[in-house]
Design an enzyme around this catalytic site. Sequence first.
Site, short mmCIF file in Angstrom:
data_model
loop_
_atom_site.label_atom_id
_atom_site.label_comp_id
_atom_site.label_asym_id
_atom_site.label_seq_id
_atom_site.Cartn_x
_atom_site.Cartn_y
_atom_site.Cartn_z
N ARG A 74 -10.14 -10.56 -12.26
CA ARG A 74 -8.87 -9.90 -12.87
C ARG A 74 -7.84 -11.19 -12.49
O ARG A 74 -7.83 -12.40 -11.99
CB ARG A 74 -8.41 -9.23 -11.10
CG ARG A 74 -8.29 -9.56 -10.22
CD ARG A 74 -7.86 -8.93 -8.99
NE ARG A 74 -6.78 -8.17 -8.91
CZ ARG A 74 -5.37 -7.33 -8.28
NH1 ARG A 74 -6.44 -7.85 -7.05
NH2 ARG A 74 -4.76 -6.95 -8.17
N ARG A 75 -6.69 -11.10 -12.92
CA ARG A 75 -5.41 -12.05 -13.22
C ARG A 75 -5.92 -13.73 -14.19
O ARG A 75 -5.46 -14.44 -13.73
CB ARG A 75 -5.50 -12.38 -11.64
CG ARG A 75 -4.74 -11.50 -10.71
CD ARG A 75 -3.99 -11.85 -9.71
NE ARG A 75 -3.84 -11.06 -8.60
CZ ARG A 75 -4.54 -11.20 -7.67
NH1 ARG A 75 -5.47 -11.54 -7.46
NH2 ARG A 75 -4.13 -10.58 -6.49
N HIS A 126 0.85 -1.57 0.26
CA HIS A 126 -0.01 -0.35 -0.40
C HIS A 126 0.76 1.14 0.28
O HIS A 126 0.16 1.97 -0.96
CB HIS A 126 -0.99 0.08 0.82
CG HIS A 126 -2.02 1.14 0.93
ND1 HIS A 126 -3.05 0.78 0.18
CD2 HIS A 126 -1.97 2.40 1.71
CE1 HIS A 126 -3.98 2.74 0.18
NE2 HIS A 126 -2.94 3.01 1.38
N HIS A 184 -8.72 0.59 -10.88
CA HIS A 184 -8.27 0.89 -9.87
C HIS A 184 -7.72 1.76 -10.19
O HIS A 184 -7.02 2.82 -10.15
CB HIS A 184 -9.39 0.91 -8.88
CG HIS A 184 -8.77 1.64 -7.79
ND1 HIS A 184 -8.90 2.56 -7.44
CD2 HIS A 184 -7.16 1.35 -6.87
CE1 HIS A 184 -8.26 2.99 -6.69
NE2 HIS A 184 -7.13 2.20 -5.76
N PHE A 185 -6.56 0.81 -10.46
CA PHE A 185 -5.04 1.44 -10.50
C PHE A 185 -4.26 1.41 -11.50
O PHE A 185 -3.61 2.87 -11.78
CB PHE A 185 -4.35 -0.16 -10.00
CG PHE A 185 -3.26 -0.64 -8.71
CD1 PHE A 185 -3.47 -0.28 -8.23
CD2 PHE A 185 -4.37 -2.30 -8.73
CE1 PHE A 185 -3.19 -0.59 -7.01
CE2 PHE A 185 -3.95 -3.00 -7.36
CZ PHE A 185 -3.45 -1.64 -6.53
N HIS A 186 -5.20 1.58 -12.79
CA HIS A 186 -5.22 2.19 -13.90
C HIS A 186 -5.55 3.86 -14.21
O HIS A 186 -5.10 4.36 -15.01
CB HIS A 186 -5.63 1.19 -15.11
CG HIS A 186 -5.38 0.15 -16.03
ND1 HIS A 186 -5.24 -1.03 -14.85
CD2 HIS A 186 -3.98 -0.08 -16.82
CE1 HIS A 186 -3.90 -1.81 -16.01
NE2 HIS A 186 -3.32 -1.20 -16.81
N TYR A 204 1.38 5.16 -2.33
CA TYR A 204 2.21 6.65 -2.22
C TYR A 204 3.00 6.34 -2.42
O TYR A 204 3.65 8.38 -2.98
CB TYR A 204 1.90 6.96 -0.94
CG TYR A 204 -0.13 6.48 -0.65
CD1 TYR A 204 -0.12 8.47 -0.91
CD2 TYR A 204 -0.12 5.89 -0.20
CE1 TYR A 204 -2.13 8.21 -0.66
CE2 TYR A 204 -1.93 5.40 0.53
CZ TYR A 204 -2.58 6.47 -0.24
OH TYR A 204 -3.49 6.64 -0.32
#
Length: 563
Positions: free
Chosen positions: A449-450, A233, A384-386, A237
């Site tokens: 996913r994956r 996580h 979300h990550f993209h 950041y």
Amino acid sequence: MAVEKLVNYETNSRLPLTLSKSEKRLYMSFISFAFIALFIGGLMGLLQVLVRSGHFTLPAGIDYYQVLTVHGVILGLVLTTYFIVGFQYALMGKTVGISDTQRRVAWLGFWIMTIGTVMAAITVLYGKASVLYTFYAPLKAHPAFYIGLALVIVGSWIACFVNWRQLYIWKKKHPNEKSPLLAFMVVINMAMWFIATLGVAGSVLFQFIPWSLGYAATIDVLLSRTLFWYFGHPLVYFWLLPAYMAWYAIIPKIIGGKIFSDSLARLSFVLFLFFSIPVGLHHQLTEPGLDTTWKFIQVVLTFMVVIPSLMTAFSMFATFEITGRKKGYGGLFGWLKHLPWKDVRFLAPFIGMLAFIPGGAGGLINASYQLNTVVHNTIWVTGHFHLTVATTVVLTFFGITYWLVPHLTGRKLTKSMNRLGIIQTIFWTLGMTIMSGAMHIQGLFGGPRRSAYSEYNGTEQVAEWGAYQMAQAIGGSILFIAIIIMLYIFIKLAFFAPKGEEEFPIAEEEIDAEPTPMWLERWKLWIAITIALILFAYTIPIADVIQNAPPGSAPFAWPIGNN
């Protein structure tokens, strides 16, 4: 060591340092490696969405999960780490200087990272490490993969120590003076990175490497995942804070304004340090073996990150409005219309800022105890990550590239390159909107996913998902076109653009700004609070995991274990 030139320090107005040719070579080496990673990782991403569309088959000998692993590792770890380290070195060199010794040590870190990257890449390409970006046990890779990852981490630690040393020497020469804002931010980010990577480094060194070498017959899966997400996580950041550095201290200069509040910027970074690390359990809400009380506590700590995020949003839009009104643009939104939309150095990061609004909202859903069960392990998370990393962070990195690369190579960002950059930004935004949007929608319907078999829900084929998968393929194809355009721009700016002097834009504070309180420089206090929060959030959960490990499993297996 370069000597800093100060002008009217009381108003925080200072002349930036001049970067030497040897410095520029160092910084460009990191940035160049990042763009090589962008091409490789982007190509793997294109192959993924084509396979998932159901209309494309990989050539014989290439496995989908090889491609997925390369995409995740190269873009999530290699591209970001190299660009961030190179960018932060440039910020430190420009604000506090770098000595010859520090520069030589920085080169050592570069080569250690590069050797580690090549080792890990070879094992993946040979099909010996198709363990995905998260390399979850019990998936096992070749030992060289884990050793390569360890070297990348060690190389990045060297960058940490160089950056800390740079500010330490500057502080010794400027006692009782606040540090330059960008240097302060870099040191915060590297402190967070170092503390966070201790978890994954410990897991790799004392669990994965002995296990992969055969020194241990078993591995504590839950402990390895817990240590990964202790790191995973704050990794987000570590990606995001360099973008914030550009937003806070560089974008104001580009738009002709000043920093809204030096104190607010520093405080937001201190809060990110506090609340970015002790929250990894919110990625493990569905995992048994972790006490629900501690999961809930870490969810609460996760939501605390909203505070510095909102502080940043307020600060940025305050900067935009104040700058516009000082230029005479009145009305409720007059200042907005007259921002430099035709300057790609501003446009790309600004779109990244906007993308972080839905991206942050999605992060709140992912971290929510109940809502997480709806989207966990679905392709929503990939979308979300993209949005957050591949749009907010990467678009800001592209915006930085348009001025940083020509500054380092002694060239100019021409009007034609600026126009092409705007086209590239539009392509990237369009492609990511289509692809990420389709991922979010399919994820809400349970799309996994994956998995290469994303048209299946359990044992049944879901025909309706075909449209979402085709949309992902279309969006991914547009993104790959944007990558090719960006690589062309990078090569042009690095080698072929007209010679000249490109500005290294560092904004100043408002002349009548309130003085920044010196207590914000209490590094020992901030580190102590961070460690205390980590010990509070992780000591009991990790002790429980080790104490209640399955029979025969060794939590740590170095130098001896269950052989």
